[in-house]
Motif scaffolding. Structure first.
Motif, PDB file in Angstrom:
ATOM      1  N   ILE A 128       1.478  -1.083  -0.120  1.00 48.47           N
ATOM      2  CA  ILE A 128      -0.365  -0.215   0.168  1.00 48.47           C
ATOM      3  C   ILE A 128       0.867   1.153  -0.438  1.00 48.47           C
ATOM      4  O   ILE A 128       1.562   1.101   0.663  1.00 48.47           O
ATOM      5  N   ILE A 129       1.001   1.974  -1.024  1.00 43.65           N
ATOM      6  CA  ILE A 129       1.355   3.685  -0.843  1.00 43.65           C
ATOM      7  C   ILE A 129       0.869   4.830  -0.824  1.00 43.65           C
ATOM      8  O   ILE A 129      -0.366   4.206  -1.242  1.00 43.65           O
ATOM      9  N   ALA A 130       1.125   5.539  -0.601  1.00 45.09           N
ATOM     10  CA  ALA A 130       0.534   6.744  -0.540  1.00 45.09           C
ATOM     11  C   ALA A 130       2.236   8.163  -0.365  1.00 45.09           C
ATOM     12  O   ALA A 130       2.464   7.966  -0.015  1.00 45.09           O
ATOM     13  N   ALA A 131       1.154   9.314  -1.049  1.00 45.05           N
ATOM     14  CA  ALA A 131       2.342  10.842  -1.152  1.00 45.05           C
ATOM     15  C   ALA A 131       1.627  11.758  -0.870  1.00 45.05           C
ATOM     16  O   ALA A 131       0.522  11.752  -1.302  1.00 45.05           O
ATOM     17  N   ASP A 132       1.444  12.618   0.477  1.00 51.72           N
ATOM     18  CA  ASP A 132       0.997  13.373   1.129  1.00 51.72           C
ATOM     19  C   ASP A 132      -0.428  13.525   0.874  1.00 51.72           C
ATOM     20  O   ASP A 132      -0.500  14.184   0.738  1.00 51.72           O
ATOM     21  N   ILE A 133      -0.345  12.384   2.167  1.00 48.39           N
ATOM     22  CA  ILE A 133      -1.270  12.636   2.675  1.00 48.39           C
ATOM     23  C   ILE A 133      -1.732  13.206   3.695  1.00 48.39           C
ATOM     24  O   ILE A 133      -3.214  12.749   4.671  1.00 48.39           O
ATOM     25  N   LEU A 134      -0.900  13.213   4.316  1.00 53.72           N
ATOM     26  CA  LEU A 134      -0.726  12.724   6.048  1.00 53.72           C
ATOM     27  C   LEU A 134      -0.747  15.128   6.238  1.00 53.72           C
ATOM     28  O   LEU A 134       0.348  14.993   7.260  1.00 53.72           O
ATOM     29  N   TYR A 135      -1.545  15.824   6.127  1.00 54.18           N
ATOM     30  CA  TYR A 135      -1.554  17.169   6.226  1.00 54.18           C
ATOM     31  C   TYR A 135      -2.884  17.528   6.979  1.00 54.18           C
ATOM     32  O   TYR A 135      -3.296  18.789   7.276  1.00 54.18           O
ATOM     33  N   GLU A 136      -3.641  16.201   6.644  1.00 53.69           N
ATOM     34  CA  GLU A 136      -4.820  17.183   7.605  1.00 53.69           C
ATOM     35  C   GLU A 136      -5.503  15.721   8.789  1.00 53.69           C
ATOM     36  O   GLU A 136      -5.946  14.487   7.863  1.00 53.69           O
ATOM     37  N   SER A 137      -5.341  16.935   9.754  1.00 50.48           N
ATOM     38  CA  SER A 137      -4.910  15.409  11.392  1.00 50.48           C
ATOM     39  C   SER A 137      -6.752  14.787  11.641  1.00 50.48           C
ATOM     40  O   SER A 137      -6.487  13.408  12.002  1.00 50.48           O
ATOM     41  N   ASP A 138      -7.933  15.667  10.856  1.00 46.11           N
ATOM     42  CA  ASP A 138      -9.817  15.215  10.665  1.00 46.11           C
ATOM     43  C   ASP A 138      -9.633  13.781  10.019  1.00 46.11           C
ATOM     44  O   ASP A 138     -10.299  12.853  10.674  1.00 46.11           O
ATOM     45  N   SER A 139      -8.922  13.306   9.051  1.00 48.93           N
ATOM     46  CA  SER A 139      -8.950  12.331   8.546  1.00 48.93           C
ATOM     47  C   SER A 139      -7.584  10.913   8.935  1.00 48.93           C
ATOM     48  O   SER A 139      -7.850   9.684   8.824  1.00 48.93           O
ATOM     49  N   PHE A 140      -6.936  11.437  10.519  1.00 55.00           N
ATOM     50  CA  PHE A 140      -5.946  10.138  10.665  1.00 55.00           C
ATOM     51  C   PHE A 140      -7.001   8.571  10.841  1.00 55.00           C
ATOM     52  O   PHE A 140      -5.704   7.773  11.299  1.00 55.00           O
ATOM     53  N   ASP A 141      -8.200   9.356  12.015  1.00 56.60           N
ATOM     54  CA  ASP A 141      -8.521   8.408  12.730  1.00 56.60           C
ATOM     55  C   ASP A 141      -9.213   6.954  11.321  1.00 56.60           C
ATOM     56  O   ASP A 141      -8.822   5.995  11.597  1.00 56.60           O
ATOM     57  N   SER A 142      -9.623   7.253  10.263  1.00 56.34           N
ATOM     58  CA  SER A 142     -10.100   7.028   9.414  1.00 56.34           C
ATOM     59  C   SER A 142      -9.317   6.140   8.526  1.00 56.34           C
ATOM     60  O   SER A 142      -8.833   5.074   8.274  1.00 56.34           O
ATOM     61  N   LEU A 143      -7.630   6.816   8.604  1.00 55.50           N
ATOM     62  CA  LEU A 143      -6.245   6.444   7.549  1.00 55.50           C
ATOM     63  C   LEU A 143      -6.163   5.349   8.171  1.00 55.50           C
ATOM     64  O   LEU A 143      -5.859   4.428   7.410  1.00 55.50           O
ATOM     65  N   THR A 144      -6.447   5.787   9.746  1.00 55.81           N
ATOM     66  CA  THR A 144      -5.740   4.323  10.570  1.00 55.81           C
ATOM     67  C   THR A 144      -6.068   3.103  10.988  1.00 55.81           C
ATOM     68  O   THR A 144      -5.786   2.359  10.593  1.00 55.81           O
ATOM     69  N   LEU A 145      -7.863   3.168  10.707  1.00 54.70           N
ATOM     70  CA  LEU A 145      -8.765   1.858  10.836  1.00 54.70           C
ATOM     71  C   LEU A 145      -8.515   1.335   9.201  1.00 54.70           C
ATOM     72  O   LEU A 145      -8.342   0.016   9.558  1.00 54.70           O
ATOM     73  N   GLY A 146      -8.204   2.150   8.173  1.00 54.06           N
ATOM     74  CA  GLY A 146      -8.133   1.545   7.699  1.00 54.06           C
ATOM     75  C   GLY A 146      -6.973   0.758   6.785  1.00 54.06           C
ATOM     76  O   GLY A 146      -7.155  -0.673   6.206  1.00 54.06           O
ATOM     77  N   LEU A 147      -5.672   1.666   7.466  1.00 52.54           N
ATOM     78  CA  LEU A 147      -4.280   0.607   7.657  1.00 52.54           C
ATOM     79  C   LEU A 147      -4.592  -1.034   8.205  1.00 52.54           C
ATOM     80  O   LEU A 147      -3.975  -1.562   7.488  1.00 52.54           O
TER      81      LEU A 147
END
Length: 349
Positions: free
Chosen positions: A261-280
């Motif tokens: 799984i890859i991603a570039a420059d998506i870690l700029y909005e802390s409000d999205s970290f919950d859904s991103l971490t759960l997705g991981l």
């Protein structure tokens, strides 16, 4: 001309052309490749070669860079020539007069990224001329995508013949670079903004045009989240509409996990970290991993994301991460002078 001089001229033209085509910011434009102590050769012949491979090239005529950028580049180049005490080629004056007579009010433009050792010589991307457009930052390429592309090219074995999912892919630079250089088995671009997905589909079809080596799948009876599917060389390419909060459903629907799984420059909005971490959490197994590239504009934001991962580690989800060595040099497409860090995230065995 001696062979060594000819090779030097070719290297200089290629070096400057590569920076121009991807819109390297003017303050970072390097006119001094190789030995920084040497005088830059501003001969009339070199000037003409550089002009023909940049402003006057067929590629730029068909897929133009932002007009204001072309004007700024040529003006800077002519200034460098004047400062060196050399004569400016007449064709440079002609090209500059033509450029300043044109309007630069376009809403979209193109960037071109030269690729070494890939099935493509160049990746051409249609982008917005604004960093933020239609409520998203995904309509233009960012520095993290450039760095991640170079890192993947240095680590081909991690992507060759693998199934790869990219989160928040934007206009597609990293994915198309990996497809060209690393030849994965499958590459899935994912994003959730409709305008970004539309532009991404345009860019994929632009760089992987249909011919006898390509196969565009019939979209009838395909899942609604699938926006485009085609075959390029040995790679199955898909573009899907995927929100991070829907990743668990996506995994269940597909009955398989990506190898990377890859991603570039998506870690700029802390409000999205919950859904991103759960997705991981749903994507990662003991047999795969994620690679994220993050431009460090704000140390606190990155720290918040890493704390989310630590929370999952402490919560017995067995997630771990380590920092990878970023490429030593890459082209700079944004004026901010911020480092890019690369993290590998995985489940501990």
């Amino acid at each position: 001309m001696m062979d060594s001089d000819r090779q030097l001229d070719i290297s200089i033209v290629k070096y400057l052309t590569k920076q121009f085509l991807c819109c390297t910011v003017m303050v970072k434009m390097n006119f001094m490749p190789l030995d920084g102590n040497m005088d830059y050769p501003f001969s009339l012949d070199i000037q003409k070669q550089i002009l023909d491979s940049t402003i006057n090239s067929d590629l730029i005529k068909q897929y133009p860079l932002k007009m204001s950028y072309q004007k700024a580049f040529l003006k800077l180049y002519m200034t460098k020539i004047e400062e060196s005490g050399n004569e400016i080629h007449d064709d440079l004056y002609t090209a500059y007069c033509r450029l300043i007579s044109l309007q630069d009010e376009e809403s979209v433009h193109y960037r071109h990224f030269l690729i070494e050792n890939g099935t493509l010589n160049c990746i051409t991307l249609k982008e917005s001329t604004n960093l933020i457009s239609k409520g998203t930052t995904g309509l233009c390429s960012w520095q993290g995508a450039v760095v991640l592309s170079d890192w993947c090219a240095e680590n081909i074995e991690q992507f060759h013949k693998k199934n790869i999912l990219e989160l928040g892919c934007g206009v597609g630079l990293t994915g198309m670079s990996i497809i060209s250089v690393c030849s994965p088995k499958q590459y899935i671009f994912s994003d959730c903004h409709p305008t970004v997905l539309d532009m991404l589909c345009e860019n994929v079809k632009l760089n992987f045009p249909l011919n006898k080596q390509h196969k565009l799948s019939n979209m009838c009876d395909k899942p609604l989240r699938l926006k485009l599917q085609l075959k390029y060389e040995q790679t199955d390419i898909q573009i899907i509409d995927l929100k991070w909060e829907d990743i668990d459903k996506y995994v269940t629907e597909n009955f398989s996990q990506p190898d990377v799984i890859i991603a570039a420059d998506i870690l700029y909005e802390s409000d999205s970290f919950d859904s991103l971490t759960l997705g991981l959490k749903h994507l990662l197994t003991s047999n795969n991993y994620a690679v994220f590239a993050a431009t460090i504009r704000n140390e606190d934001t990155i720290s918040q994301f890493l704390k989310h991962l630590v929370f999952f580690i402490l919560g017995n989800h067995n997630l771990a991460f380590k920092e990878c060595v970023a490429p030593k040099w890459t082209v700079l497409i944004q004026s901010i002078n911020s480092p890019v860090r690369i993290f590998k995230i995985f489940r501990k065995i």
